[in-house]
Write an enzyme that holds these catalytic residues in place. Structure first.
Site, PDB file in Angstrom:
ATOM      1  N   HIS A   1       0.841  -1.201   0.000  1.00  0.00           N
ATOM      2  CA  HIS A   1       0.000   0.000   0.000  1.00  0.00           C
ATOM      3  C   HIS A   1       0.875   1.250   0.000  1.00  0.00           C
ATOM      4  O   HIS A   1       2.061   1.183   0.315  1.00  0.00           O
ATOM      5  CB  HIS A   1      -0.925   0.031   1.218  1.00  0.00           C
ATOM      6  CG  HIS A   1      -2.145  -0.820   1.072  1.00  0.00           C
ATOM      7  ND1 HIS A   1      -2.156  -2.148   1.414  1.00  0.00           N
ATOM      8  CD2 HIS A   1      -3.400  -0.536   0.608  1.00  0.00           C
ATOM      9  CE1 HIS A   1      -3.357  -2.655   1.173  1.00  0.00           C
ATOM     10  NE2 HIS A   1      -4.135  -1.699   0.678  1.00  0.00           N
TER      11      HIS A   1
ATOM     12  N   LYS B   1      -0.628   4.837   4.548  1.00  0.00           N
ATOM     13  CA  LYS B   1      -1.487   3.881   5.263  1.00  0.00           C
ATOM     14  C   LYS B   1      -0.970   3.689   6.685  1.00  0.00           C
ATOM     15  O   LYS B   1       0.228   3.510   6.904  1.00  0.00           O
ATOM     16  CB  LYS B   1      -1.530   2.544   4.503  1.00  0.00           C
ATOM     17  CG  LYS B   1      -2.492   1.553   5.141  1.00  0.00           C
ATOM     18  CD  LYS B   1      -2.932   0.485   4.168  1.00  0.00           C
ATOM     19  CE  LYS B   1      -3.853  -0.517   4.832  1.00  0.00           C
ATOM     20  NZ  LYS B   1      -5.139   0.057   5.250  1.00  0.00           N
TER      21      LYS B   1
HETATM   22  P1  NAD Z   1      -7.357   9.532   4.744  1.00  0.00           P
HETATM   23  O1  NAD Z   1      -6.359   9.749   5.833  1.00  0.00           O
HETATM   24  O2  NAD Z   1      -7.078  10.118   3.398  1.00  0.00           O
HETATM   25  O3  NAD Z   1      -8.785  10.073   5.186  1.00  0.00           O
HETATM   26  C1  NAD Z   1      -9.324   9.866   6.474  1.00  0.00           C
HETATM   27  C2  NAD Z   1     -10.358  10.922   6.734  1.00  0.00           C
HETATM   28  O4  NAD Z   1     -10.917  10.678   8.022  1.00  0.00           O
HETATM   29  C3  NAD Z   1      -9.765  12.345   6.757  1.00  0.00           C
HETATM   30  O5  NAD Z   1     -10.634  13.197   6.065  1.00  0.00           O
HETATM   31  C4  NAD Z   1      -9.696  12.665   8.232  1.00  0.00           C
HETATM   32  O6  NAD Z   1      -9.843  14.057   8.501  1.00  0.00           O
HETATM   33  C5  NAD Z   1     -10.865  11.852   8.777  1.00  0.00           C
HETATM   34  N1  NAD Z   1     -10.600  11.510  10.180  1.00  0.00           N
HETATM   35  C6  NAD Z   1      -9.508  10.950  10.676  1.00  0.00           C
HETATM   36  N2  NAD Z   1      -9.587  10.829  12.026  1.00  0.00           N
HETATM   37  C7  NAD Z   1     -10.764  11.334  12.361  1.00  0.00           C
HETATM   38  C8  NAD Z   1     -11.403  11.520  13.595  1.00  0.00           C
HETATM   39  N3  NAD Z   1     -10.847  11.118  14.750  1.00  0.00           N
HETATM   40  N4  NAD Z   1     -12.628  12.082  13.563  1.00  0.00           N
HETATM   41  C9  NAD Z   1     -13.180  12.432  12.398  1.00  0.00           C
HETATM   42  N5  NAD Z   1     -12.618  12.295  11.198  1.00  0.00           N
HETATM   43  C10 NAD Z   1     -11.415  11.747  11.182  1.00  0.00           C
HETATM   44  O7  NAD Z   1      -7.558   7.968   4.644  1.00  0.00           O
HETATM   45  P2  NAD Z   1      -8.155   7.117   3.422  1.00  0.00           P
HETATM   46  O8  NAD Z   1      -7.038   6.643   2.556  1.00  0.00           O
HETATM   47  O9  NAD Z   1      -9.304   7.845   2.804  1.00  0.00           O
HETATM   48  O10 NAD Z   1      -8.671   5.829   4.218  1.00  0.00           O
HETATM   49  C11 NAD Z   1      -9.638   5.938   5.237  1.00  0.00           C
HETATM   50  C12 NAD Z   1      -9.903   4.559   5.825  1.00  0.00           C
HETATM   51  O11 NAD Z   1     -10.509   3.717   4.841  1.00  0.00           O
HETATM   52  C13 NAD Z   1      -8.653   3.796   6.294  1.00  0.00           C
HETATM   53  O12 NAD Z   1      -8.991   3.047   7.443  1.00  0.00           O
HETATM   54  C14 NAD Z   1      -8.351   2.875   5.133  1.00  0.00           C
HETATM   55  O13 NAD Z   1      -7.612   1.732   5.514  1.00  0.00           O
HETATM   56  C15 NAD Z   1      -9.760   2.501   4.718  1.00  0.00           C
HETATM   57  N6  NAD Z   1      -9.919   2.030   3.340  1.00  0.00           N
HETATM   58  C16 NAD Z   1     -10.826   1.028   3.177  1.00  0.00           C
HETATM   59  C17 NAD Z   1     -11.119   0.595   1.900  1.00  0.00           C
HETATM   60  C18 NAD Z   1     -12.213  -0.433   1.713  1.00  0.00           C
HETATM   61  O14 NAD Z   1     -12.466  -0.846   0.567  1.00  0.00           O
HETATM   62  N7  NAD Z   1     -12.895  -0.835   2.778  1.00  0.00           N
HETATM   63  C19 NAD Z   1     -10.455   1.134   0.792  1.00  0.00           C
HETATM   64  C20 NAD Z   1      -9.529   2.158   1.003  1.00  0.00           C
HETATM   65  C21 NAD Z   1      -9.275   2.622   2.291  1.00  0.00           C
END
Ligand code: NAD
Length: 266
Positions: A154, A158
Protein backbone atom coordinates in the site's frame (compact mmCIF):
# COMPACT_ATOMS: atom_id res chain seq x y z
CA UNK A 1 -33.20 8.88 -4.61
CA UNK A 2 -31.09 7.88 -1.62
CA UNK A 3 -29.98 10.60 0.76
CA UNK A 4 -26.35 9.88 1.56
CA UNK A 5 -23.94 11.35 4.12
CA UNK A 6 -20.18 10.98 3.69
CA UNK A 7 -17.95 11.20 6.76
CA UNK A 8 -14.20 11.70 6.39
CA UNK A 9 -15.16 13.61 3.27
CA UNK A 10 -11.80 15.43 2.94
CA UNK A 11 -9.85 12.16 2.92
CA UNK A 12 -8.66 10.20 -0.10
CA UNK A 13 -11.64 7.84 0.04
CA UNK A 14 -14.04 10.65 1.00
CA UNK A 15 -13.16 12.50 -2.19
CA UNK A 16 -13.50 9.33 -4.33
CA UNK A 17 -16.93 8.74 -2.75
CA UNK A 18 -18.04 12.32 -3.46
CA UNK A 19 -17.06 11.89 -7.11
CA UNK A 20 -19.08 8.65 -7.21
CA UNK A 21 -22.12 10.27 -5.60
CA UNK A 22 -22.07 13.23 -7.99
CA UNK A 23 -21.93 10.82 -10.95
CA UNK A 24 -24.79 8.62 -9.74
CA UNK A 25 -28.31 9.94 -10.08
CA UNK A 26 -29.64 7.40 -7.59
CA UNK A 27 -27.93 9.42 -4.82
CA UNK A 28 -28.37 12.89 -3.47
CA UNK A 29 -25.68 14.26 -1.15
CA UNK A 30 -27.44 14.98 2.14
CA UNK A 31 -24.44 15.68 4.38
CA UNK A 32 -20.65 15.85 4.42
CA UNK A 33 -18.61 15.62 7.63
CA UNK A 34 -14.98 15.67 8.66
CA UNK A 35 -13.07 16.21 11.87
CA UNK A 36 -12.55 19.65 13.46
CA UNK A 37 -9.66 21.50 11.86
CA UNK A 38 -10.11 19.87 8.45
CA UNK A 39 -9.55 22.51 5.77
CA UNK A 40 -12.89 21.82 4.07
CA UNK A 41 -15.12 22.59 7.08
CA UNK A 42 -17.47 25.45 6.18
CA UNK A 43 -16.91 24.99 2.43
CA UNK A 44 -19.30 23.47 -0.09
CA UNK A 45 -18.52 19.74 -0.42
CA UNK A 46 -18.41 20.02 -4.22
CA UNK A 47 -15.99 22.96 -4.30
CA UNK A 48 -12.91 20.86 -5.19
CA UNK A 49 -14.84 19.41 -8.14
CA UNK A 50 -15.90 22.86 -9.35
CA UNK A 51 -19.50 21.98 -8.53
CA UNK A 52 -21.74 23.55 -5.90
CA UNK A 53 -23.69 20.81 -4.13
CA UNK A 54 -25.47 23.03 -1.61
CA UNK A 55 -24.04 20.85 1.18
CA UNK A 56 -21.58 22.54 3.54
CA UNK A 57 -18.93 20.32 5.20
CA UNK A 58 -19.63 20.12 8.95
CA UNK A 59 -17.50 18.88 11.85
CA UNK A 60 -20.40 17.16 13.56
CA UNK A 61 -22.55 14.28 12.33
CA UNK A 62 -25.70 14.58 14.51
CA UNK A 63 -27.22 17.44 12.56
CA UNK A 64 -25.89 16.38 9.14
CA UNK A 65 -27.41 12.90 9.47
CA UNK A 66 -30.97 13.86 10.33
CA UNK A 67 -33.36 12.66 7.61
CA UNK A 68 -30.61 10.73 5.77
CA UNK A 69 -30.96 7.17 4.45
CA UNK A 70 -27.35 6.05 4.83
CA UNK A 71 -23.93 7.14 6.12
CA UNK A 72 -20.70 6.01 4.46
CA UNK A 73 -17.61 6.05 6.66
CA UNK A 74 -13.96 5.71 5.58
CA UNK A 75 -12.04 7.36 8.43
CA UNK A 76 -10.21 5.96 11.48
CA UNK A 77 -11.51 3.41 14.00
CA UNK A 78 -11.93 5.94 16.83
CA UNK A 79 -13.91 8.24 14.53
CA UNK A 80 -15.98 5.34 13.15
CA UNK A 81 -17.01 4.31 16.66
CA UNK A 82 -18.18 7.85 17.34
CA UNK A 83 -20.14 7.99 14.07
CA UNK A 84 -21.63 4.55 14.79
CA UNK A 85 -23.04 5.94 18.04
CA UNK A 86 -24.71 8.83 16.20
CA UNK A 87 -26.16 6.47 13.55
CA UNK A 88 -27.61 4.31 16.34
CA UNK A 89 -29.23 7.32 17.99
CA UNK A 90 -30.64 8.61 14.69
CA UNK A 91 -31.49 5.12 13.35
CA UNK A 92 -29.59 5.58 10.10
CA UNK A 93 -27.95 2.67 8.25
CA UNK A 94 -24.18 2.65 7.88
CA UNK A 95 -21.48 1.46 5.46
CA UNK A 96 -18.12 1.08 7.26
CA UNK A 97 -15.03 0.91 5.06
CA UNK A 98 -12.57 1.99 7.75
CA UNK A 99 -9.95 -0.62 8.70
CA UNK A 100 -7.78 -1.30 11.75
CA UNK A 101 -10.49 -2.08 14.35
CA UNK A 102 -9.69 -4.03 17.53
CA UNK A 103 -11.66 -7.20 18.35
CA UNK A 104 -13.57 -5.19 21.02
CA UNK A 105 -14.52 -2.51 18.47
CA UNK A 106 -15.67 -5.21 16.02
CA UNK A 107 -17.85 -6.67 18.77
CA UNK A 108 -19.46 -3.23 19.33
CA UNK A 109 -20.19 -2.96 15.58
CA UNK A 110 -21.73 -6.42 15.60
CA UNK A 111 -23.93 -5.53 18.60
CA UNK A 112 -25.01 -2.26 16.90
CA UNK A 113 -26.14 -4.23 13.84
CA UNK A 114 -29.04 -5.60 15.90
CA UNK A 115 -30.54 -2.10 15.78
CA UNK A 116 -29.43 -0.70 12.41
CA UNK A 117 -28.27 -2.32 9.16
CA UNK A 118 -24.50 -2.19 8.57
CA UNK A 119 -22.24 -3.23 5.71
CA UNK A 120 -18.77 -3.70 7.18
CA UNK A 121 -15.97 -4.77 4.83
CA UNK A 122 -12.24 -4.04 4.81
CA UNK A 123 -12.27 -4.04 1.02
CA UNK A 124 -15.26 -2.92 -1.00
CA UNK A 125 -13.89 -3.77 -4.44
CA UNK A 126 -15.77 -6.36 -6.47
CA UNK A 127 -12.46 -7.96 -7.50
CA UNK A 128 -11.28 -8.49 -3.92
CA UNK A 129 -14.67 -9.86 -2.92
CA UNK A 130 -14.30 -12.44 -5.68
CA UNK A 131 -10.66 -13.06 -4.64
CA UNK A 132 -11.84 -14.02 -1.14
CA UNK A 133 -14.04 -16.72 -2.70
CA UNK A 134 -11.19 -17.91 -4.96
CA UNK A 135 -8.86 -18.18 -1.94
CA UNK A 136 -11.46 -20.25 -0.07
CA UNK A 137 -11.74 -22.64 -3.04
CA UNK A 138 -7.96 -22.85 -3.54
CA UNK A 139 -7.33 -23.54 0.16
CA UNK A 140 -9.82 -26.41 0.07
CA UNK A 141 -7.89 -28.11 -2.74
CA UNK A 142 -4.37 -27.14 -1.59
CA UNK A 143 -5.02 -28.27 1.97
CA UNK A 144 -1.84 -30.32 2.37
CA UNK A 145 1.75 -29.63 1.44
CA UNK A 146 1.22 -25.98 0.51
CA UNK A 147 2.50 -23.06 2.58
CA UNK A 148 0.20 -20.05 2.57
CA UNK A 149 1.56 -16.51 2.63
CA UNK A 150 -0.34 -13.23 2.19
CA UNK A 151 1.67 -10.37 0.70
CA UNK A 152 0.27 -6.85 0.50
CA UNK A 153 1.51 -3.44 -0.66
CA UNK A 154 0.00 0.00 0.00
CA UNK A 155 0.89 3.69 -0.28
CA UNK A 156 3.15 5.39 2.27
CA UNK A 157 0.24 7.07 4.13
CA UNK A 158 -1.49 3.88 5.26
CA UNK A 159 -1.46 3.70 9.07
CA UNK A 160 -2.40 0.06 9.82
CA UNK A 161 -0.65 -3.20 8.91
CA UNK A 162 -1.25 -5.78 7.68
CA UNK A 163 -4.13 -4.34 5.69
CA UNK A 164 -7.67 -5.31 6.69
CA UNK A 165 -7.94 -7.01 3.30
CA UNK A 166 -4.82 -9.11 3.90
CA UNK A 167 -6.28 -10.23 7.23
CA UNK A 168 -9.61 -11.07 5.57
CA UNK A 169 -7.79 -13.13 2.91
CA UNK A 170 -5.84 -14.93 5.63
CA UNK A 171 -9.09 -15.59 7.49
CA UNK A 172 -10.69 -16.97 4.32
CA UNK A 173 -7.82 -19.45 3.86
CA UNK A 174 -7.83 -20.37 7.56
CA UNK A 175 -11.62 -20.93 7.58
CA UNK A 176 -11.35 -23.32 4.62
CA UNK A 177 -8.64 -25.28 6.43
CA UNK A 178 -10.60 -25.41 9.69
CA UNK A 179 -8.01 -23.26 11.48
CA UNK A 180 -8.33 -20.01 13.41
CA UNK A 181 -6.25 -17.11 12.09
CA UNK A 182 -5.76 -15.91 15.68
CA UNK A 183 -3.62 -18.94 16.42
CA UNK A 184 -1.92 -19.61 13.08
CA UNK A 185 -0.95 -16.13 11.79
CA UNK A 186 2.71 -15.08 11.66
CA UNK A 187 3.14 -11.34 11.17
CA UNK A 188 6.56 -10.58 9.64
CA UNK A 189 9.81 -12.46 10.28
CA UNK A 190 13.21 -11.36 11.50
CA UNK A 191 16.42 -13.00 12.69
CA UNK A 192 16.80 -16.75 13.28
CA UNK A 193 13.19 -17.77 12.85
CA UNK A 194 13.72 -21.51 12.48
CA UNK A 195 12.04 -23.52 9.73
CA UNK A 196 8.58 -22.61 8.63
CA UNK A 197 5.75 -24.29 10.56
CA UNK A 198 3.43 -25.76 7.91
CA UNK A 199 0.36 -24.86 9.96
CA UNK A 200 1.03 -21.12 9.86
CA UNK A 201 -0.26 -18.45 7.51
CA UNK A 202 2.40 -15.78 7.00
CA UNK A 203 1.90 -12.07 6.30
CA UNK A 204 4.32 -9.66 4.62
CA UNK A 205 3.72 -5.94 4.30
CA UNK A 206 5.18 -3.44 1.82
CA UNK A 207 4.61 0.33 2.18
CA UNK A 208 5.60 2.97 -0.33
CA UNK A 209 4.73 5.68 -2.83
CA UNK A 210 1.19 5.80 -4.11
CA UNK A 211 0.34 2.08 -4.36
CA UNK A 212 -3.46 1.97 -4.09
CA UNK A 213 -3.53 -1.65 -2.88
CA UNK A 214 -1.97 -4.93 -4.07
CA UNK A 215 -2.74 -8.31 -2.47
CA UNK A 216 -1.32 -11.72 -3.29
CA UNK A 217 -2.17 -15.01 -1.63
CA UNK A 218 0.63 -17.45 -2.33
CA UNK A 219 0.24 -21.21 -2.04
CA UNK A 220 3.80 -22.59 -2.21
CA UNK A 221 4.13 -26.35 -2.63
CA UNK A 222 6.89 -28.70 -3.79
CA UNK A 223 7.58 -28.04 -7.46
CA UNK A 224 4.90 -25.36 -7.93
CA UNK A 225 3.46 -22.11 -6.64
CA UNK A 226 -0.01 -20.71 -7.13
CA UNK A 227 -0.44 -16.97 -6.72
CA UNK A 228 -3.82 -15.29 -6.58
CA UNK A 229 -3.34 -11.56 -7.04
CA UNK A 230 -5.53 -8.48 -7.06
CA UNK A 231 -4.22 -5.00 -7.88
CA UNK A 232 -6.31 -1.90 -7.37
CA UNK A 233 -5.30 0.90 -9.73
CA UNK A 234 -7.72 3.55 -8.46
CA UNK A 235 -9.75 4.27 -5.31
CA UNK A 236 -12.80 4.45 -7.55
CA UNK A 237 -13.13 0.66 -7.23
CA UNK A 238 -13.60 0.96 -3.44
CA UNK A 239 -15.90 3.97 -3.77
CA UNK A 240 -18.13 2.25 -6.36
CA UNK A 241 -18.31 -0.85 -4.15
CA UNK A 242 -19.22 1.26 -1.11
CA UNK A 243 -21.99 3.00 -3.06
CA UNK A 244 -23.26 -0.41 -4.19
CA UNK A 245 -23.27 -1.41 -0.50
CA UNK A 246 -25.22 1.77 0.37
CA UNK A 247 -27.87 0.84 -2.24
CA UNK A 248 -27.96 -2.75 -0.94
CA UNK A 249 -28.85 -1.50 2.56
CA UNK A 250 -31.97 0.10 1.05
CA UNK A 251 -34.70 -0.05 3.62
CA UNK A 252 -33.15 -2.88 5.66
CA UNK A 253 -33.91 -2.49 9.36
CA UNK A 254 -30.94 -4.29 10.92
CA UNK A 255 -28.19 -6.86 10.32
CA UNK A 256 -24.45 -7.10 9.70
CA UNK A 257 -23.48 -7.62 6.07
CA UNK A 258 -20.26 -7.84 4.08
CA UNK A 259 -19.48 -7.47 0.39
CA UNK A 260 -20.24 -11.15 -0.22
CA UNK A 261 -23.82 -10.30 0.81
CA UNK A 262 -23.87 -7.16 -1.33
CA UNK A 263 -22.73 -9.12 -4.41
CA UNK A 264 -24.93 -12.10 -3.58
CA UNK A 265 -21.95 -14.47 -3.42
CA UNK A 266 -23.00 -16.45 -0.34
P1 NAD B 1 -7.36 9.53 4.74
O1 NAD B 1 -6.36 9.75 5.83
O2 NAD B 1 -7.08 10.12 3.40
O3 NAD B 1 -8.79 10.07 5.19
C1 NAD B 1 -9.32 9.87 6.47
C2 NAD B 1 -10.36 10.92 6.73
O4 NAD B 1 -10.92 10.68 8.02
C3 NAD B 1 -9.76 12.34 6.76
O5 NAD B 1 -10.63 13.20 6.06
C4 NAD B 1 -9.70 12.66 8.23
O6 NAD B 1 -9.84 14.06 8.50
C5 NAD B 1 -10.86 11.85 8.78
N1 NAD B 1 -10.60 11.51 10.18
C6 NAD B 1 -9.51 10.95 10.68
N2 NAD B 1 -9.59 10.83 12.03
C7 NAD B 1 -10.76 11.33 12.36
C8 NAD B 1 -11.40 11.52 13.59
N3 NAD B 1 -10.85 11.12 14.75
N4 NAD B 1 -12.63 12.08 13.56
C9 NAD B 1 -13.18 12.43 12.40
N5 NAD B 1 -12.62 12.29 11.20
C10 NAD B 1 -11.41 11.75 11.18
O7 NAD B 1 -7.56 7.97 4.64
P2 NAD B 1 -8.16 7.12 3.42
O8 NAD B 1 -7.04 6.64 2.56
O9 NAD B 1 -9.30 7.84 2.80
O10 NAD B 1 -8.67 5.83 4.22
C11 NAD B 1 -9.64 5.94 5.24
C12 NAD B 1 -9.90 4.56 5.83
O11 NAD B 1 -10.51 3.72 4.84
C13 NAD B 1 -8.65 3.80 6.29
O12 NAD B 1 -8.99 3.05 7.44
C14 NAD B 1 -8.35 2.88 5.13
O13 NAD B 1 -7.61 1.73 5.51
C15 NAD B 1 -9.76 2.50 4.72
N6 NAD B 1 -9.92 2.03 3.34
C16 NAD B 1 -10.83 1.03 3.18
C17 NAD B 1 -11.12 0.59 1.90
C18 NAD B 1 -12.21 -0.43 1.71
O14 NAD B 1 -12.47 -0.85 0.57
N7 NAD B 1 -12.89 -0.84 2.78
C19 NAD B 1 -10.46 1.13 0.79
C20 NAD B 1 -9.53 2.16 1.00
C21 NAD B 1 -9.27 2.62 2.29
Amino acid sequence: MKKIVIVGVSGRMGQALLEGVFADNEFILHGAVDQKGSSQIGHDAGERFGKLSGVVVKDELSEAVRGADVVVDFTRPEASMMYLDVCLKEKVNLVIGTTGFSQEQKAVISEASKRIAIVFAPNMSVGVTLLINLVKSAAKVLNEGYDIEVIEAHHRHKVDAPSGTALRLGEAAAESLGRSLDTCAVYGREGITGERDSNTIGFATVRGGDVVGDHTVLFAGIGERIELTHKASSRATFALGALRAAKFLGSKISGLYDMQDVLNLK
